[in-house]
Design a protein around this motif. Sequence first.
Motif: not given
Length: 1645
Positions: A634-640, A645-648
């Motif tokens: 769910r937190y993935l969208s924070t790093y759009n 960072e999203k990749s990590f």
Amino acid sequence: MDNTDVEQVTLALLDAANDKDSVVQDQVRKSMLTLGKQQPDRVLAMCQDYLIKHPKLVVSHRVVILQTIELVVRSQIEEMGSSRIKSLISLASDEMTRSKEVVPDWQQAASNILVAVGNKYINDVMEEILMKFQPGVLPHFFVVQTLANLSEANVYGMVPFLNAILGTMLPMLALAKQDNMKWVFSSALSHFCDSILEYLANLDKAPDPTVRKDTFSSEVSSAYDLLFTGWLQSREPKLRLTVAEALGFMSHLMANEKLEEQIPKLLPTILSLYKKNNEHYIISKSLCQVLDASVSMGSRVLETQLDSLLLALHQQVCTTVDYSNPPTVKNHNEALRCFSILASSLPDRLVVFVLQKMENSNERSRMGSLAVLRHLINSSTSMMETKKLLILASIRQPLVDHSNKVKKRVVQVISAMAHHGYLELEGGELLVCFLVQHCALPDSLTNRGQRPPDPEEVTNEALRTMCDDTLHLLTTTVDRLADVLWPMLLFYLTPSQFSNATTPLCKSLIVLGSKKKASQEANFTIDFTQQVNLPSPQTLMTRMMVNAAFPFRCRGHGAPSLSLLNVLSPNIHPNTEELWEKEIPPLLALLEESGVETLDHRDWQDRLLKLLSKTLANIGEDKWVSQLAAEATRYLSTYNLYLEEKSFLYQCIGVTLQQCHNKEVVKKQLQEVLLTARHNHAIEREGVSMGIGLCASSHLDATLSKLDEFGKSDAFKKSSGIFSLLKDRSDVDVEKIKSTLILCYGRVALNAPQEQILTRIDHDVLRSISRHFNTKVLGIKVETKDLTMKLSLVQSVGLIARAISECVRRQGYVFTRKQELMGVMLDFLKAEPADAMRTPVRPLVMTTCANLVALDPPLSENESLEMLKVCVNSAYSLPPVEAPDRGKEEEILEPKQREALYKDTFSALQELLWSVLAKDPSPDGLQNVFKHIEPWLSSGQDYERERAVNTTANILTHYLDNLTVKNMVSFHNLGALLGRLAPRCTDPWLPVRTAAIDCVYTLLYIQLRYEGFSVDYQEDSVESLLLLRVRLENPDHSVLYQTCSDLTKVIGKRLPQQQLTTVISMLLEGLVDSQSNCSRASSVILNTMLRNRGAGLQEMVPEILSQLHLHLQNITEEQVRVAVGQTVLILATQHLQTVITALVNYPLPYDSWSCEMWLALGADSTLANQIMEMVMEKLVVMAPYIDRKESMMRAGLTKMATSQPLAITCGLRELMMNGQSQGAVVSLFPQLFSSLLVRLGASVGVVLPKDINAGNKTSPIKHTTAASFHVAGVAVEAMRILLARAQLDEVVRRLDQDNAWDSMKEVNTHTTGVTLLARAMAKHAGPRLPSVVERLCPYLNNIYECQRITVTAFYSELLNHHVVTELMLMDVLMNNMMERISDPCCSVRMLSVRGLGNIATGSPEKVNKYAKELLAAMSSGMEEKDDPGKLITLEAMSGLSKVLLCLDKKNVHLLVVYIFMKIKPFLESENDEIRCASITLLGNLSRFGSGEPVFKDQIHNVLVSLLLHLVDPNAQVVKACKYAMRVCAPVVGSDQITTMFQNHLHEDKGLHYGEFINDLTKYIIQDFPSMLNFYHISVIQFFKSHWPEVRAGAAMFIGFLLGNLPEELFSHLNMGTITKGLVLLLQDPDPAVRGKAAEAMGRFH
């Protein structure tokens, strides 16, 4: 001391008091003050008389004298009699009021005297002043000013007079019509009231404690009326301000009723002044006084004025404060103080006003309101207590202000509120939120445009730093906030808008958590179910892990995030505490020692993923892990907006799913990841694939199933409905989704368990990839043209190949799809543009091919050839990385991107070639790879050759490293490889050369391995190539040729006989190479022919040499040039005389080709020996120059060089350049050295004739070349080469350091250079000297004066070294020097005297042996008449100084006084060197005079001169004086002086001259009272010295002498002469002298 002398001195000082130099003026004032302190009555009397007798003295002069009187009075008032006091008061009063006009400097100085006297004699002063302060008469301006200053200086003395003064003054006020008088009265009233207030405030110290405020109320009220109604309305701003200031002070002394009555009028009037004046500080100060008085008496009418007051004060607070302008700062503070005063009386209305103003639209208004609010919170705590909730409610408006300036004030208010308990109240959390928001501010935009800079501008960075500091301060210093901030601050860690605040937040939380944890506070443990606003432990851990993965972003949030995790561990999960305590500190230590550039980011992230895996294993709760996976997803969208960072985070999710045992959760999260991913971004696609790949390591079947399911889902159908599955990602390209899936399959294959994956490769992995990569159109498969899919396919195939490669190490496997995939890869590569690098296709394809090559089945020969050809050509044909890309603008990459792709491409090619070689690690396999590179080695482009040879070097190194020789096998292609690579060692491109020699080095070790030598065997000859590699860095052709020759020797030694033919064949082909020495064959043939049949070619030798000279001009290959030199050497071996004659007759200066031919002659030592002997014989018999009249217009003769000796010198220089000539040089060194030294002497000052090449058939010398051709320079160069070739490296090094070579060749410095040469030879070439000295002796009688000078200079310096005694050369050199004493040449005589003096340094034990001769020679030198520059005299004194140090007393005893008398005239010579030498000689002479009364008298005779020359402008003279005085000290006859000289007079230490002379005069007075007359007369003589420093020193000496002299000894001095002398010095043109004279006068007492 006679009073007359003091008076004369004082008078002189008074005359000089107005000196144009300010420093002198200050010194005059100090001296008069000093005299005044000693004899105040007399000095003050003279000052008074001077002023009286000079009524027309310029004002500035009068001012200085009056200021001096004031200083004396202030320091000596206790010592002064009443009569003097009264006369001074009278004088000052007269001076002050003599002019009716105001003359500020003059009258102020007089007024200051009255104030100074009034400090003690207030009654006398007041008596005088009040006489001029009569009722009904307007007094002088400065009378009033003096009264005002007196009231400030002597409060307790003046206040008793003030009632009467005020009574007299009030009627006068009406008489004042001019503004300046009004101003002074107003100022006086201010001072009077201020003094009264101070008096009343300190009644316990006052002489009359009965004084009351109402004593003055009536007078003050009357004065108030006039000032307020009349003068305050003046148009003069300065007057208005002074009146306002007076009214402020007066308000405290007015009757309460009067003040209450006036407040409604007074306050508006004062406020109106703000508009009339630019300076507001005085107005605010006055207003503050009035408000203070009003509040103190409990005024009831003040409230009626409140609105206007608040508006005006608010406006003042809002004014910009210029901190470089103190009045604006003071004004701001006074305005705030007014608010504090009002707050104590009317707090409610004041707070409402301020809070309303915070909502004003004007920025400055809001800033001012916040400043007031902060001030009130800090200064009026008790009154603000009930207003806290109101203030908290009102502060919300400024919290949303857009101005950084306002926000800065808000932060200051929040800080104040925090310290006074506001943040604990409801609404306080908003203030914390504000701080955190602004800790997260981004950097300011730098583009300011053309706006002028705003001095008050607050950048985002400045505001952010302020908020950081404030948050830290609140955390660490306000203890009661701990429970407010913990755990509230945790909320701000996870929202992305607070990312930039992570570092300060973490630091604060670490401090708070650590304290609570250490003290075991109950609220350290957080109940996340109750704290609903806080992020869950899983979300916190996710956020901190991602932060840590990029530790240097967001202001370095990595380390604080990890540290906070460690502190929070019990709150995250109890099972993490012990693990993190162990694992996190090493990670922090690694970060501490790393930087952005040095940290291996891939390794760092792997460490964090391992930490995550261990953590989850330790936690061991599937429910907790499942929740972590869900929340992380769910937190993935924070790093759009932060794709790395999203990749990590995707990888973290993969690791989490590894540890999750719930299959449904795994499938659900995989589905969520695939659906929510933003497939358009390459970084995100890579992250998704890596995460899913990590998941597959534990859930292979579930992962493949989910990928297959997703691949068949509606996401791939071109209809509007499908994209609803992708959660509003309607812009996602289906091709990009396919690319993600293709990558996922590759990562799954790589990460899957090895025992499971091989069976799934064809069916589940490759089939699925193929399905997504190809689409069917009418049932026919069509390959996609999408670049993203193409890159994904290449990368995925490579990953699959790696996975298979890993597996087949344990189990056999034939990859049937290998050829098919290889073909696809090569097609991709062929499709790439040959002239540009725009995509990562090349490196990815090559890496994939490298992985595929390693798999079975092996490629056929044709397939392998095709693959290598395509890959090599695709890489090598690329233009240089810096070449501009001519493609479409949108296709062109950034330079850094292109550099990275180039680097990746060649690394990938290297890996591919290694993989091919690994399949056939044999000489044939090596040759198969090399033949694809070979054509590129001879490319015309530097960068292409560099690529080819670098690749070859790497392949050979890899081949050697992996070589296993089981049987004795022939390395049959060694010759072919060496033949191609060896010529490249002289390539013009340095990287090619160094890589080529690396290739040769590796090839020879491969051959040694094939010959059966062990892996660690080292062959010396091959190892020598490493040294040659360093030499190859030098691009000089001769160096490269020599290096290549050495390389050829090494190759020849290691090359098997059977391969020689191959090498020659390859080298013959290499002769046509455009970059290399391709003419070697022809040059070798030529040399072979000459060796065998050259003896009979004598007649053709000149022609051969001429042709060689001609061809050298066009030959560019270095090895061929060297071969031509070999040709010359062969000819000289057979026809020496003919060759030398021909070469000597070549045009001068020799061109480079002639030089090369001479150079070649040095290659044979025996031949070189013959040539050197031949040319030295010629030099002896040939005239070095001829005297010629250069011009009819100019007198005198010019030395013109003769061509043959010059040509021989040039040839000899070039010949010795050849290292092979060393043997000949060493054997003939004495002859060569003496010949070249004499030749050098004969070349100095010699010029080239215009017809130097008149006899040559070739064209004459070019003027430009001739201009740079230095006759003496040629001889100097030859000498340097001779010394170097004779292995006298230390001699050369020393001469290089001393820059001796340039000195030797110039007329003015020639002897200096020769001296340096002799010194170096004596120190570092002693054994060579006897033969050299012997060879040089005949030249001392030479007809050429220049040669006698050179040899004498050389001999002279040799005598400076003991080596001549050791070598038994002393007698020879001594005799020669004595003979030269009478030489007709002045320079020779000077050098011979120098040489004789040098004996004392070089061989001191010989001095007494030659005492008679040496003393005679030196005495003769000091008396030399024919010595225009006094050089011989100087040498004689310097030499005698050195000789005296070594002589026995018996040899000098009778001559001491005689020598002393000879020296004395030179002590004051204007020539610095002579002065220095004479003083040094005097010091050295002192040891022979100890115990002699006559010598003691002589020392006293010159002691004054030595003392005064301690301040000589020449530093060397000062050192000489220190030395001479120190060694003469025992002769002086005073133990104190001796000790003093020996302690303080060190050449290398500084000297405080004033203190030194002061102490010395004390000892002279003590020990030599009878000589005081002599000493002071001697010093006075120096008042007329040539040097101002000495004149100043003489004045100082006299001053200290007078200052330290007891009264009874003054009779020994002629004070009249002293006084007269000092008075004259006070008029000296040099200000330093005048200053010292004035200082000396201050010591008269």
